[in-house]
Design a protein around this motif. Sequence first.
Motif, PDB file in Angstrom:
ATOM      1  N   GLU A  15       0.828  -1.212   0.000  1.00  0.00           N
ATOM      2  CA  GLU A  15       0.000   0.000   0.000  1.00  0.00           C
ATOM      3  C   GLU A  15       0.860   1.259   0.000  1.00  0.00           C
ATOM      4  N   LEU A  16       2.049   1.165   0.555  1.00  0.00           N
ATOM      5  CA  LEU A  16       2.947   2.323   0.594  1.00  0.00           C
ATOM      6  C   LEU A  16       3.830   2.424  -0.641  1.00  0.00           C
ATOM      7  N   GLY A  17       3.659   1.506  -1.562  1.00  0.00           N
ATOM      8  CA  GLY A  17       4.424   1.559  -2.812  1.00  0.00           C
ATOM      9  C   GLY A  17       5.850   1.085  -2.673  1.00  0.00           C
ATOM     10  N   ILE A  18       6.137   0.329  -1.610  1.00  0.00           N
ATOM     11  CA  ILE A  18       7.502  -0.185  -1.417  1.00  0.00           C
ATOM     12  C   ILE A  18       7.727  -1.382  -2.344  1.00  0.00           C
ATOM     13  N   GLU A  19       8.751  -1.291  -3.187  1.00  0.00           N
ATOM     14  CA  GLU A  19       9.033  -2.334  -4.175  1.00  0.00           C
ATOM     15  C   GLU A  19      10.063  -3.342  -3.679  1.00  0.00           C
ATOM     16  N   ALA A  63      14.680   4.002   4.812  1.00  0.00           N
ATOM     17  CA  ALA A  63      13.711   3.838   3.723  1.00  0.00           C
ATOM     18  C   ALA A  63      13.633   5.085   2.855  1.00  0.00           C
ATOM     19  N   SER A  64      13.550   4.848   1.549  1.00  0.00           N
ATOM     20  CA  SER A  64      13.197   5.922   0.604  1.00  0.00           C
ATOM     21  C   SER A  64      11.715   5.726   0.281  1.00  0.00           C
ATOM     22  N   SER A  65      11.229   6.429  -0.710  1.00  0.00           N
ATOM     23  CA  SER A  65       9.811   6.288  -1.060  1.00  0.00           C
ATOM     24  C   SER A  65       9.510   4.954  -1.725  1.00  0.00           C
ATOM     25  N   ARG A  66      10.538   4.253  -2.261  1.00  0.00           N
ATOM     26  CA  ARG A  66      10.319   2.995  -2.990  1.00  0.00           C
ATOM     27  C   ARG A  66      11.030   1.784  -2.380  1.00  0.00           C
ATOM     28  N   SER A  67      12.101   2.016  -1.655  1.00  0.00           N
ATOM     29  CA  SER A  67      12.906   0.897  -1.166  1.00  0.00           C
ATOM     30  C   SER A  67      13.235   1.065   0.317  1.00  0.00           C
ATOM     31  N   ALA A 115       9.425   3.171   6.447  1.00  0.00           N
ATOM     32  CA  ALA A 115       8.767   3.623   5.215  1.00  0.00           C
ATOM     33  C   ALA A 115       7.594   4.550   5.498  1.00  0.00           C
ATOM     34  N   VAL A 116       6.853   4.299   6.574  1.00  0.00           N
ATOM     35  CA  VAL A 116       5.667   5.105   6.853  1.00  0.00           C
ATOM     36  C   VAL A 116       6.047   6.550   7.181  1.00  0.00           C
ATOM     37  N   LEU A 117       7.255   6.758   7.694  1.00  0.00           N
ATOM     38  CA  LEU A 117       7.714   8.119   8.011  1.00  0.00           C
ATOM     39  C   LEU A 117       7.797   8.973   6.741  1.00  0.00           C
ATOM     40  N   PHE A 144       5.530  12.269   5.925  1.00  0.00           N
ATOM     41  CA  PHE A 144       6.191  13.526   5.563  1.00  0.00           C
ATOM     42  C   PHE A 144       5.624  14.086   4.261  1.00  0.00           C
ATOM     43  N   HIS A 145       5.485  13.241   3.237  1.00  0.00           N
ATOM     44  CA  HIS A 145       4.931  13.710   1.960  1.00  0.00           C
ATOM     45  C   HIS A 145       3.524  14.269   2.157  1.00  0.00           C
ATOM     46  N   HIS A 146       2.740  13.640   3.007  1.00  0.00           N
ATOM     47  CA  HIS A 146       1.376  14.105   3.254  1.00  0.00           C
ATOM     48  C   HIS A 146       1.388  15.497   3.894  1.00  0.00           C
ATOM     49  N   MET A 147       2.212  15.677   4.935  1.00  0.00           N
ATOM     50  CA  MET A 147       2.189  16.979   5.614  1.00  0.00           C
ATOM     51  C   MET A 147       2.842  18.060   4.751  1.00  0.00           C
TER      52      MET A 147
END
Length: 568
Positions: free
Chosen positions: A348-352, A401-405, A518-520, A524-527
Amino acid sequence: MGWDDETVKQPEEKTHESWTLSLHSLSDLSHISPIVFLYLIKECYASGTLKATRKFGVLQHQVHQVLNNGPRPGPATFVIHCLYALPIFDIYCEGFSHLIISSLRRFLKANLVDSLQAKDLAAHLFVDMVQGNVYHDERILVKVVEVFDVRLTNLEDIICQLKVTNINFRPVTALTLLEQYIFKLIESQSYMTAVTLLEHFSIRQSGKSFLLAMMEKKEFRAAEKWATFMGKPMLCVLVQEYVDRKMLKYAYVTIKKNNLRQDFADVYHQCKESSMKQLAEKGCWDVAESKAKGDKQLIEYLVYLAMEAGYLEKVDELCDRYTLQGFPKAKELDATLLHRKHYLCLKELGIEDVTWVDQVDSLHTATCYIEESKVVGVDCEWKPNYVKGSKPNKVSIMQIASSRSVFIFDLIKLSGDVPHILDNCLSRILQSPSILKLGYNFQCDMKQLASSYETLGCFNHFEMLLDIWNVFKESSGGLSGLAEEILGAGLNKTRRNSDWEQRPLSQNQLEYAALDAAVLVHIFHHMRDRSQQATVDDNDKIEWKSSIISHLDNAKTTKKNVRNRTKC
């Protein structure tokens, strides 16, 4: 005989405050009256510049020393004379009474003194206090009885003397005198004092109604003291009252302390189950299992708790360890527990990719990849230590974690195999001013990292750090609660306190660890997006830029910090 002004300094005090307490030291107390002694104590107290509690401690030590200087006719008798005189000192009476009795109690532990004469005087003082001839707080009365071990026979002797010497003394037995006084205490709801006297003088006339009265007034300590004194039947009444009032914790402690498990087998299991459920909700599965002590019924209950929480590998683990039959395997449960609460997953978080890093090649690859990221989430895990007062275990893994990994670094292995390479790689990430590092209550992790790996410089300071906790301080439920508030679903925290030192980690442990980092990034992107969309006067605007710390030194932790680390 002479008095010398003496300035006493507190030896433990290490602050730069200058404080002193003016004291008088005696080399001979044989000709000093109690009144003079008390007056000098009062002057010491009044002239001291310490806080009241410190004054009390220093004066208590001083009085204890004075009692070694041979006051006549003896230290214990001298204290009784002081107690007779103290009411004239008004506001100092109660405090000084506690002071000299506690000093005498300490003195008597190492000295056999004028105990017989003092006991008679103490019994006389007790009668005078009960009859209102000498006023002292009821707690002083109890201390007099306990310190001088006044018994019913001592009171009878004093009453017999008073009948002969005092024509105004109303004839009464010692037991009647006590019962009348205790009844007044009960009427005024001074239950603990009443129970202490009943126990000390072995008076058992009161019964269940007395216990219930204390329970109604929530005087549970007094009720337990009374029930323990009365014996097993009253203890059983107490336990049942706790159960009826749904106070299972109190019931459990009473059952365990008084060996009533056979009498309340169902209640005992109910209490244990309640305790285990609380531990499971906190993720303390190992502690819950240890408290079960191999009891099959409790272990089966723990399995059900693991099933409810979706901690499926714990279900298999417990079933295998205790040879439990009739429980479905984790694979079957995973397909059937569709009703359980929805938690975030990596997909759901887009982690590949989730990459385990424990070799030099994967360490270099991970470092190069992370250096190309502008924002990363950082978290770490270590095996919990449930031994009170012991040192926390070393940090086992660090997740970045990055946005993908997500990369999960095996710090224990890498620090042992290639410490210098690990230090260089993590320094390039953690001390880079071009990478924004996100954490949640990360100061705790920083201290634990520095304490675990003191020889590595990478954990000594950080560049560009944003602690999400500082932005959302009012949010409840920790990181999981914040994720649910911001992203619509929380995190499954059942594996939070699992064994992070086992190798290999289970798939569920890896997913749990990866999600925390990853959720951090997604929060962050949301806020950040919400702040960019909000107008200047918009209440939805989140101020986060001011919370970024451009440079933070991880100062050498003190012993106090180490002790508090597990509470973070």
